[in-house]
Design a protein around this motif. Structure first.
Motif, PDB file in Angstrom:
ATOM      1  N   VAL A 100       0.745  -1.264  -0.017  1.00  0.00           N
ATOM      2  CA  VAL A 100      -0.058   0.154   0.072  1.00  0.00           C
ATOM      3  C   VAL A 100       0.941   1.429   0.188  1.00  0.00           C
ATOM      4  O   VAL A 100       0.530   2.185  -0.477  1.00  0.00           O
ATOM      5  N   GLY A 101       2.184   1.272   0.631  1.00  0.00           N
ATOM      6  CA  GLY A 101       2.902   2.223   0.740  1.00  0.00           C
ATOM      7  C   GLY A 101       3.258   2.656  -0.554  1.00  0.00           C
ATOM      8  O   GLY A 101       3.691   4.010  -0.895  1.00  0.00           O
ATOM      9  N   PHE A 102       3.541   1.685  -1.378  1.00  0.00           N
ATOM     10  CA  PHE A 102       4.200   2.079  -2.627  1.00  0.00           C
ATOM     11  C   PHE A 102       2.904   2.598  -3.772  1.00  0.00           C
ATOM     12  O   PHE A 102       3.187   3.644  -4.351  1.00  0.00           O
ATOM     13  N   PRO A 148       3.212   7.129  -6.101  1.00  0.00           N
ATOM     14  CA  PRO A 148       3.005   8.172  -7.316  1.00  0.00           C
ATOM     15  C   PRO A 148       2.131   9.282  -6.990  1.00  0.00           C
ATOM     16  O   PRO A 148       2.332  10.405  -7.655  1.00  0.00           O
ATOM     17  N   VAL A 149       1.408   9.168  -5.940  1.00  0.00           N
ATOM     18  CA  VAL A 149       0.562  10.462  -5.817  1.00  0.00           C
ATOM     19  C   VAL A 149       1.590  11.521  -4.994  1.00  0.00           C
ATOM     20  O   VAL A 149       1.465  12.513  -5.376  1.00  0.00           O
ATOM     21  N   GLY A 150       2.499  11.051  -4.186  1.00  0.00           N
ATOM     22  CA  GLY A 150       3.703  12.021  -3.604  1.00  0.00           C
ATOM     23  C   GLY A 150       4.371  12.527  -4.703  1.00  0.00           C
ATOM     24  O   GLY A 150       4.741  13.616  -4.741  1.00  0.00           O
ATOM     25  N   ALA A 151       4.737  11.581  -5.865  1.00  0.00           N
ATOM     26  CA  ALA A 151       5.723  12.191  -6.937  1.00  0.00           C
ATOM     27  C   ALA A 151       4.895  13.169  -7.493  1.00  0.00           C
ATOM     28  O   ALA A 151       5.395  14.176  -8.107  1.00  0.00           O
ATOM     29  N   LEU A 152       3.616  13.119  -7.875  1.00  0.00           N
ATOM     30  CA  LEU A 152       2.892  14.161  -8.758  1.00  0.00           C
ATOM     31  C   LEU A 152       2.839  15.388  -7.682  1.00  0.00           C
ATOM     32  O   LEU A 152       3.006  16.490  -8.431  1.00  0.00           O
ATOM     33  N   VAL A 153       2.486  15.432  -6.336  1.00  0.00           N
ATOM     34  CA  VAL A 153       2.274  16.537  -5.702  1.00  0.00           C
ATOM     35  C   VAL A 153       3.401  17.091  -5.311  1.00  0.00           C
ATOM     36  O   VAL A 153       3.821  18.400  -5.788  1.00  0.00           O
ATOM     37  N   PHE A 154       4.591  16.269  -4.990  1.00  0.00           N
ATOM     38  CA  PHE A 154       5.858  16.945  -4.543  1.00  0.00           C
ATOM     39  C   PHE A 154       6.569  17.326  -6.027  1.00  0.00           C
ATOM     40  O   PHE A 154       7.130  18.374  -5.934  1.00  0.00           O
ATOM     41  N   GLY A 155       6.501  16.593  -6.971  1.00  0.00           N
ATOM     42  CA  GLY A 155       7.078  17.141  -8.180  1.00  0.00           C
ATOM     43  C   GLY A 155       6.378  18.303  -8.521  1.00  0.00           C
ATOM     44  O   GLY A 155       7.437  19.400  -9.008  1.00  0.00           O
ATOM     45  N   HIS A 156       5.055  18.643  -8.666  1.00  0.00           N
ATOM     46  CA  HIS A 156       4.549  19.819  -8.918  1.00  0.00           C
ATOM     47  C   HIS A 156       5.082  21.104  -8.216  1.00  0.00           C
ATOM     48  O   HIS A 156       5.579  21.942  -8.737  1.00  0.00           O
ATOM     49  N   THR A 213      -2.492   0.870   8.144  1.00  0.00           N
ATOM     50  CA  THR A 213      -2.293   1.115   6.674  1.00  0.00           C
ATOM     51  C   THR A 213      -2.427   2.520   6.057  1.00  0.00           C
ATOM     52  O   THR A 213      -1.699   3.159   5.413  1.00  0.00           O
ATOM     53  N   VAL A 214      -3.145   3.417   7.197  1.00  0.00           N
ATOM     54  CA  VAL A 214      -3.235   4.861   6.788  1.00  0.00           C
ATOM     55  C   VAL A 214      -1.835   5.256   7.149  1.00  0.00           C
ATOM     56  O   VAL A 214      -1.272   6.119   6.235  1.00  0.00           O
ATOM     57  N   LEU A 215      -1.191   4.947   8.099  1.00  0.00           N
ATOM     58  CA  LEU A 215       0.325   5.235   8.449  1.00  0.00           C
ATOM     59  C   LEU A 215       1.353   4.920   7.099  1.00  0.00           C
ATOM     60  O   LEU A 215       2.071   5.804   6.982  1.00  0.00           O
ATOM     61  N   ARG A 216       1.037   3.766   6.662  1.00  0.00           N
ATOM     62  CA  ARG A 216       1.730   3.171   5.653  1.00  0.00           C
ATOM     63  C   ARG A 216       1.598   4.107   4.372  1.00  0.00           C
ATOM     64  O   ARG A 216       2.518   4.425   3.560  1.00  0.00           O
ATOM     65  N   LEU A 217       0.297   4.549   4.105  1.00  0.00           N
ATOM     66  CA  LEU A 217       0.066   5.496   3.306  1.00  0.00           C
ATOM     67  C   LEU A 217       0.869   6.727   3.344  1.00  0.00           C
ATOM     68  O   LEU A 217       1.271   7.425   2.176  1.00  0.00           O
ATOM     69  N   VAL A 218       0.964   7.386   4.280  1.00  0.00           N
ATOM     70  CA  VAL A 218       1.617   8.581   4.507  1.00  0.00           C
ATOM     71  C   VAL A 218       3.246   8.120   4.394  1.00  0.00           C
ATOM     72  O   VAL A 218       3.813   9.346   3.559  1.00  0.00           O
ATOM     73  N   GLN A 219       3.394   7.219   4.695  1.00  0.00           N
ATOM     74  CA  GLN A 219       5.012   6.857   4.397  1.00  0.00           C
ATOM     75  C   GLN A 219       5.147   6.779   2.984  1.00  0.00           C
ATOM     76  O   GLN A 219       6.251   7.424   2.505  1.00  0.00           O
ATOM     77  N   GLY A 220       4.485   6.141   2.241  1.00  0.00           N
ATOM     78  CA  GLY A 220       4.677   6.135   0.830  1.00  0.00           C
ATOM     79  C   GLY A 220       4.341   7.415   0.016  1.00  0.00           C
ATOM     80  O   GLY A 220       5.254   7.910  -0.748  1.00  0.00           O
ATOM     81  N   PHE A 221       3.383   8.285   0.469  1.00  0.00           N
ATOM     82  CA  PHE A 221       3.193   9.662  -0.025  1.00  0.00           C
ATOM     83  C   PHE A 221       4.522  10.339  -0.027  1.00  0.00           C
ATOM     84  O   PHE A 221       5.009  11.162  -0.760  1.00  0.00           O
ATOM     85  N   GLY A 252       8.622   9.097 -13.355  1.00  0.00           N
ATOM     86  CA  GLY A 252       9.130   8.015 -13.873  1.00  0.00           C
ATOM     87  C   GLY A 252       9.558   6.980 -12.980  1.00  0.00           C
ATOM     88  O   GLY A 252       9.321   5.742 -12.948  1.00  0.00           O
ATOM     89  N   ALA A 253      10.194   7.254 -11.809  1.00  0.00           N
ATOM     90  CA  ALA A 253      10.615   6.642 -10.948  1.00  0.00           C
ATOM     91  C   ALA A 253       9.479   5.889  -9.932  1.00  0.00           C
ATOM     92  O   ALA A 253       9.620   4.696  -9.816  1.00  0.00           O
ATOM     93  N   GLN A 254       8.669   6.665  -9.581  1.00  0.00           N
ATOM     94  CA  GLN A 254       7.647   6.231  -8.489  1.00  0.00           C
ATOM     95  C   GLN A 254       6.331   5.464  -9.322  1.00  0.00           C
ATOM     96  O   GLN A 254       5.976   4.633  -8.608  1.00  0.00           O
ATOM     97  N   PHE A 255       5.927   5.839 -10.386  1.00  0.00           N
ATOM     98  CA  PHE A 255       4.885   5.217 -11.168  1.00  0.00           C
ATOM     99  C   PHE A 255       5.217   3.669 -11.386  1.00  0.00           C
ATOM    100  O   PHE A 255       4.542   2.712 -11.381  1.00  0.00           O
ATOM    101  N   ALA A 256       6.816   3.443 -11.712  1.00  0.00           N
ATOM    102  CA  ALA A 256       7.171   2.206 -11.817  1.00  0.00           C
ATOM    103  C   ALA A 256       6.928   1.301 -10.514  1.00  0.00           C
ATOM    104  O   ALA A 256       6.934   0.197 -10.795  1.00  0.00           O
TER     105      ALA A 256
END
Length: 464
Positions: free
Chosen positions: A66-68, A72-80, A123-131, A383-387
């Motif tokens: 789930v963290g993975f 990609p959501v973190g990549a989009l937000v932080f990348g922007h 699971t929620v905390l794992r989502l925050v980690q992944g983001f 490119g890195a995180q969506f993969a």
């Protein structure tokens, strides 16, 4: 349209920048890998106690995956925002989010206390980690790549990559120490919380160092050009995500393909091995942890060496060595583990991680050189995180399921070999980027694509 290159930073300043990126990524990966190791060792019993052991491990790895999914959501937000506001600010935020989530896991009640709410909160905390981790990687490697000596960009940019084995080393080392000094019942009752709570101390140290560095000069120059365009009533810049998908979609696909073997092999070698070695090879948890611990130290040492070689030979040749090597090693890898001996287990993991390092080391410079400055954070991160969603996220889960269904390592080895073939195709389709000038890779080029590969003489002169 290229801008004058910023003067290379003084050696001491560059080392401080590298240290800031390395320490930050080490802490973030420590947090992330700590969860993976705990998922393999104790979370199946603490949060999924009603399942049989292997099913509990599968469910535990599912929350790990789930963290993975959040990366990609973190990549989009932080990348922007990293492309709009700068690398440094977003790196500080990612460190705070990751550390806070990890610390909270250390305080969390288990299934025995609050029932089904325990795995939900986990699971929620794992989502925050992944983001948070989805936004960390791109900013950390860009901060070094855009500051660094152009002739040695592969070497300097590989240092943030060592944060992964350093974090693995730290996480595995702490767990190995605790399992050595505590009884199994004590570790399962409260000892597992200690490494998660230690994250709070590590974050304070990381913030102190990360706040001391300056923003990337390449980004500052690009920001000035963007402001100048506004005053000249020039057409507004596209959103970084839109610009990436319009002008760099091929590079995004190459980056995603390049990550398949690198990401899948790493999690099979370091996370799934804790399941395979203990259930199929009859190796103790302590022995498996010790092997990963020593191999991670070797992994840490070889990454800068591979990065330096990518400055001499090019990003593609070094990356191909790793992709081919890890594919060829898979059958010997499992055969060595099956012997049940510590020496064979150590050899299996060490060679696997050395081959992985040949892909991971040039990746930072390689991906950075693909994209324009004002869309580089977004492009490299996407490119890195969506993969990672298709690669690292399901890798331990797929490997565990294959072991459960077939009872042998053969399909798992074939799974990694298939990923290696996919990565080889992606690298062969890519262009060599070693001599690209990051100040020339700008959104003001007519077609928005990467600047042409130069002879390297301009960069060499600037780096002197």
């Amino acid at each position: 349209m290229s801008s004058p290159a910023a003067a290379p930073p003084a050696p001491n300043n560059l080392k401080r920048i590298v240290a800031a990126s390395l320490i930050g990524t080490t802490i973030e990966w420590y947090d992330f890998f700590l969860y993976g190791s705990a998922a393999a060792l104790v979370f199946n019993e603490l949060f999924f106690p009603d399942s049989d052991p292997l099913v509990g491990t599968l469910l535990s790895f599912l929350t790990y995956a789930v963290g993975f999914a959040a990366r990609p959501v973190g990549a989009l937000v932080f990348g922007h925002y990293g492309d709009r506001l700068g690398r440094k600010k977003l790196l500080v935020l990612s460190l705070l989010m990751m550390g806070g989530a990890t610390f909270a896991i250390g305080l969390m009640p288990t299934h025995a206390t609050i029932g089904s709410m325990a795995p939900i909160l986990l699971t929620v905390l794992r989502l925050v980690q992944g983001f948070a981790l989805g936004g960390e990687w791109g900013g950390a490697v860009l901060l070094v790549s855009e500051h660094g000596d152009a002739r040695r960009r592969g070497f300097w940019a590989s240092w943030p990559q060592t944060g992964a084995p350093a974090g693995q080393l730290l996480a595995t080392g702490v767990l190995a120490l605790l399992t050595a000094v505590l009884s199994e019942s004590a570790f399962g009752a409260w000892g597992w919380r200690i490494p998660f709570l230690l994250s709070g101390v590590l974050v304070i140290v990381g913030l102190w160092i990360r706040l001391s560095v300056d923003e990337s000069p390449v980004f500052k120059e690009a920001l000035k050009r963007a402001e100048a365009r506004k005053t000249e009533n020039a057409p507004a810049e596209r959103m970084p995500l839109v610009a990436v998908l319009k002008h760099h979609w091929r590079d995004v696909l190459v980056a995603m393909g390049a990550r398949m073997a690198e990401n899948i092999s790493y999690y099979v070698i370091t996370a799934f091995i804790l399941v395979y070695a203990t259930t199929s090879a009859g190796v103790s948890k302590q022995t498996a942890l010790n092997a990963v611990l020593i191999a991670s130290a070797v992994h840490f040492a070889v990454i800068p060496a591979w990065g330096a070689l990518s400055d001499r030979w090019g990003r593609r040749p070094v990356y191909l060595i790793g992709a081919v090597g890890v594919g060829l090693w898979m059958f010997p890898f499992f055969a060595l583990i099956d012997t049940g001996g510590f020496g064979a287990l150590l050899l299996a993991v060490t060679v696997g991680l050395v081959m992985h390092g040949a892909m991971y080391a040039p990746q930072a410079a390689f991906f950075s050189e693909m994209f324009a400055t004002r869309m580089r954070y977004s492009g490299a991160s996407i490119g890195a995180q969506f993969a990672s969603v298709a690669a690292g996220a399901p890798a331990p889960l797929i490997a565990t399921a294959l072991l459960s269904d077939y009872g042998t390592s053969t399909p798992i080895a074939l799974y990694v070999i298939a990923a290696s073939l996919l990565t080889i195709v992606a690298i062969l389709a890519a262009k060599e980027t070693r001599h690209r000038d990051l100040t020339d890779v700008s959104p003001e080029t007519e077609d928005g694509s990467s600047a042409p590969v130069t002879t390297g003489r301009t960069e060499d002169a600037r780096a002197l």
